[in-house]
Enzyme design. Structure first.
Site, PDB file in Angstrom:
ATOM      1  N   ARG A  78      27.273 -54.513  13.338  1.00 52.65           N
ATOM      2  CA  ARG A  78      26.535 -53.605  12.441  1.00 52.65           C
ATOM      3  C   ARG A  78      26.488 -52.201  13.047  1.00 52.65           C
ATOM      4  O   ARG A  78      26.600 -51.203  12.353  1.00 52.65           O
ATOM      5  CB  ARG A  78      25.120 -54.133  12.146  1.00 52.65           C
ATOM      6  CG  ARG A  78      24.356 -53.235  11.212  1.00 52.65           C
ATOM      7  CD  ARG A  78      23.150 -53.849  10.501  1.00 52.65           C
ATOM      8  NE  ARG A  78      22.516 -54.977  11.122  1.00 52.65           N
ATOM      9  CZ  ARG A  78      21.770 -54.946  12.229  1.00 52.65           C
ATOM     10  NH1 ARG A  78      21.542 -53.800  12.828  1.00 52.65           N
ATOM     11  NH2 ARG A  78      21.248 -56.052  12.718  1.00 52.65           N
ATOM     12  N   TYR A 102      27.474 -38.051 -11.201  1.00 51.68           N
ATOM     13  CA  TYR A 102      27.953 -39.424 -11.328  1.00 51.68           C
ATOM     14  C   TYR A 102      26.795 -40.343 -11.731  1.00 51.68           C
ATOM     15  O   TYR A 102      25.694 -40.237 -11.192  1.00 51.68           O
ATOM     16  CB  TYR A 102      28.565 -39.849  -9.988  1.00 51.68           C
ATOM     17  CG  TYR A 102      28.962 -41.292  -9.954  1.00 51.68           C
ATOM     18  CD1 TYR A 102      30.043 -41.751 -10.698  1.00 51.68           C
ATOM     19  CD2 TYR A 102      28.244 -42.208  -9.201  1.00 51.68           C
ATOM     20  CE1 TYR A 102      30.395 -43.085 -10.687  1.00 51.68           C
ATOM     21  CE2 TYR A 102      28.596 -43.549  -9.183  1.00 51.68           C
ATOM     22  CZ  TYR A 102      29.666 -43.980  -9.930  1.00 51.68           C
ATOM     23  OH  TYR A 102      30.005 -45.303  -9.923  1.00 51.68           O
ATOM     24  N   ASP A 125      29.433 -34.562  -2.684  1.00 53.35           N
ATOM     25  CA  ASP A 125      30.208 -35.751  -2.998  1.00 53.35           C
ATOM     26  C   ASP A 125      31.629 -35.264  -3.280  1.00 53.35           C
ATOM     27  O   ASP A 125      31.913 -34.681  -4.316  1.00 53.35           O
ATOM     28  CB  ASP A 125      29.583 -36.444  -4.215  1.00 53.35           C
ATOM     29  CG  ASP A 125      30.317 -37.720  -4.610  1.00 53.35           C
ATOM     30  OD1 ASP A 125      31.519 -37.842  -4.287  1.00 53.35           O
ATOM     31  OD2 ASP A 125      29.705 -38.574  -5.264  1.00 53.35           O
ATOM     32  N   LYS A 166      37.773 -44.903  -4.371  1.00 49.40           N
ATOM     33  CA  LYS A 166      38.615 -44.163  -5.289  1.00 49.40           C
ATOM     34  C   LYS A 166      39.921 -43.752  -4.593  1.00 49.40           C
ATOM     35  O   LYS A 166      40.671 -44.610  -4.196  1.00 49.40           O
ATOM     36  CB  LYS A 166      37.829 -42.970  -5.839  1.00 49.40           C
ATOM     37  CG  LYS A 166      36.406 -43.350  -6.340  1.00 49.40           C
ATOM     38  CD  LYS A 166      36.401 -44.294  -7.518  1.00 49.40           C
ATOM     39  CE  LYS A 166      35.034 -44.902  -7.814  1.00 49.40           C
ATOM     40  NZ  LYS A 166      33.947 -43.970  -7.971  1.00 49.40           N
TER      41      LYS A 166
HETATM   42  C1  LIG Z   1      32.550 -44.093  -7.863  1.00 48.70           C
HETATM   43  C2  LIG Z   1      31.768 -42.920  -7.417  1.00 48.70           C
HETATM   44  C3  LIG Z   1      30.619 -43.071  -6.622  1.00 48.70           C
HETATM   45  C4  LIG Z   1      30.085 -44.434  -6.221  1.00 48.70           C
HETATM   46  O1  LIG Z   1      30.971 -45.141  -5.429  1.00 48.70           O
HETATM   47  P1  LIG Z   1      31.045 -46.748  -5.378  1.00 48.70           P
HETATM   48  O2  LIG Z   1      32.091 -46.984  -4.370  1.00 48.70           O
HETATM   49  O3  LIG Z   1      31.380 -47.221  -6.765  1.00 48.70           O
HETATM   50  O4  LIG Z   1      29.693 -47.236  -4.977  1.00 48.70           O
HETATM   51  C5  LIG Z   1      29.969 -41.931  -6.209  1.00 48.70           C
HETATM   52  N1  LIG Z   1      30.391 -40.706  -6.590  1.00 48.70           N
HETATM   53  C6  LIG Z   1      31.476 -40.531  -7.351  1.00 48.70           C
HETATM   54  C7  LIG Z   1      31.902 -39.145  -7.708  1.00 48.70           C
HETATM   55  C8  LIG Z   1      32.197 -41.620  -7.806  1.00 48.70           C
HETATM   56  O5  LIG Z   1      33.275 -41.443  -8.570  1.00 48.70           O
END
Ligand SMILES: *Cc1c(COP(=O)(O)O)cnc(C)c1O
Length: 387
Positions: free
Chosen positions: A52, A104, A176, A201
């Site tokens: 962890r 998001y 982000d 992504k």
């Molecule tokens: C998909 C996404 C998230 C969340 O990510 P997960 O891996 O699905 O938890 C956060 N911000 C953006 C811009 C995203 O496209």
């Protein structure tokens, strides 16, 4: 990786990563250290203690994101949302956070339902409007979270200007960076404190894992993030760390192809009679192109477009053959999202309307397929009899 004579460029970092070859065997890939704990010889802790806290397979992707973004330490989490949670753990009860008004959906849910329970209030602001941002500041504002380009309407925040405004007031800045990846936009050198990725992504890139990454260049913030990451425990598993490392190696060629496909599709969609508007930073009529290209070196692989009616949306989603129809993006396959019911389902209908997300908005993240095949498929799915 031994200290390079000159800093490696991102494409090289992506391939060779932080740990280039297994130091113990020379194996070409960092092994999956599928272990929860590590032997303490004679009761003495070695380099690793318990997974962890740190695991060698995970450490590779953590150090790699830090190298790519210009951070000093990285943290890999079990999803992008866990990365958002780790980053926002830097805020405390009584603090106020500013977030973009079209953010998001999962982050919207987090900041409206989880943070208030912890005594952290949020304001939604068009972060592309610096005056609106200033007007939303409160004496207890401790954080500003950016998403630029925003999702799914592609508003562009001026990263340098927001970072400067925040720094003068001792406010933490978060971004982000999922849509751009460190290949197209590097926010830390522009003054941002904490960079967050949903590595589910583009970084993972194959629609086969959930992962998140956080990095910072500030030693004090890194210490606090480390404490929360280990205390909360939403860490990336060794196997998923391996998949992420493997995916990241090809990010550059995947993103270049996907971006080129997106540019092509954006132009063709713009000329299609069923499409009333296309949102894509690479289009010549994109209003905030100046701001975007001052801080990013590409338009990305995601676009959105507006259809005339809900019937057209239904027909499109029914007829499309190649793309996955799903709430995600950044995969090798093209992904089409009905934002209203998928990526932004967590946002109440009236709020979505206020944000400018209509039921007829479609988001498309280009994959790396042949662009003519993609267009052929889109064209047949957009065709309405009699039009
Ligand atoms: C998909 C996404 C998230 C969340 O990510 P997960 O891996 O699905 O938890 C956060 N911000 C953006 C811009 C995203 O496209």
């Amino acid at each position: 990786m031994p200290a390079p004579h000159h800093p490696h460029k991102p494409a090289t970092l992506l391939v060779h990563q932080a740990v280039d070859r297994d130091p113990h065997t020379g194996a070409s890939a960092v092994p999956i250290y599928q272990a929860s704990t590590f032997h303490h010889p004679g009761g003495e802790c070695g380099q690793y203690e318990y997974s962890r806290g740190a695991n060698p397979t995970r450490e590779n992707v953590e150090q790699t994101i830090a190298l790519l973004e210009g951070g000093i330490q990285g943290f890999a989490t079990s999803s992008g949302m866990a990365a958002i949670g780790v980053a926002l753990s830097l805020l405390h009860s009584g603090d106020h956070l500013i977030v973009p008004s079209d953010l998001y959906g999962g982050t919207y849910r987090y900041v409206t339902s989880v943070l208030p329970q912890q005594g952290i209030q949020c304001s939604f602001v068009n972060t592309a409007d610096l005056e609106a941002l200033k007007a939303a500041l409160q004496p207890n504002t401790r954080g500003i979270l950016l998403e630029t380009p925003s999702n799914p309407l592609f508003t562009i925040a001026d990263i340098r200007a927001v970072a400067e405004l925040a720094r003068e007031r001792n406010i933490l800045t978060f971004i982000d960076n999922t849509f751009m990846t460190p290949l197209l936009q590097r926010p830390i050198p522009l003054g941002i404190d904490v960079v967050i990725h949903s590595a589910t992504k583009f970084l993972g890139g194959h629609s086969d894992l959930l992962a998140g990454l956080v990095t910072t260049a500030d030693p004090e913030l890194a210490k606090a993030l480390k404490r929360f990451h280990n205390s909360f425990g939403a860490v990336l598993s060794p196997f998923d760390s391996f998949l992420l490392a493997r995916g990241m190696k090809t990010l550059k060629i995947r993103l270049e192809t996907a971006q080129s496909n997106a540019g092509d599709l954006a132009l063709r969609l713009q000329q299609h009679p069923s499409v009333s508007k296309v949102y894509y930073p690479g289009l010549s009529d994109f209003a905030q192109a100046d701001t975007h290209f001052r801080q990013a070196n590409g338009p990305g692989a995601v676009l959105a477009f507006e259809l005339a009616s809900s019937d057209q949306v239904k027909a499109l989603l029914r007829k499309l053959q190649l793309p996955i129809i799903a709430p995600s993006l950044g995969g090798v396959e093209t992904i089409v999202t009905h934002c209203w019911s998928m990526s932004h389902a967590a946002i109440p209908a009236e709020v979505k309307k206020e944000m400018g997300i209509s039921p007829t908005l479609i988001r498309l993240c280009a994959g790396i397929e042949d662009v003519d095949d993609l267009w052929h498929d889109l064209e047949q799915a957009l065709h309405t009899p009699g039009s």
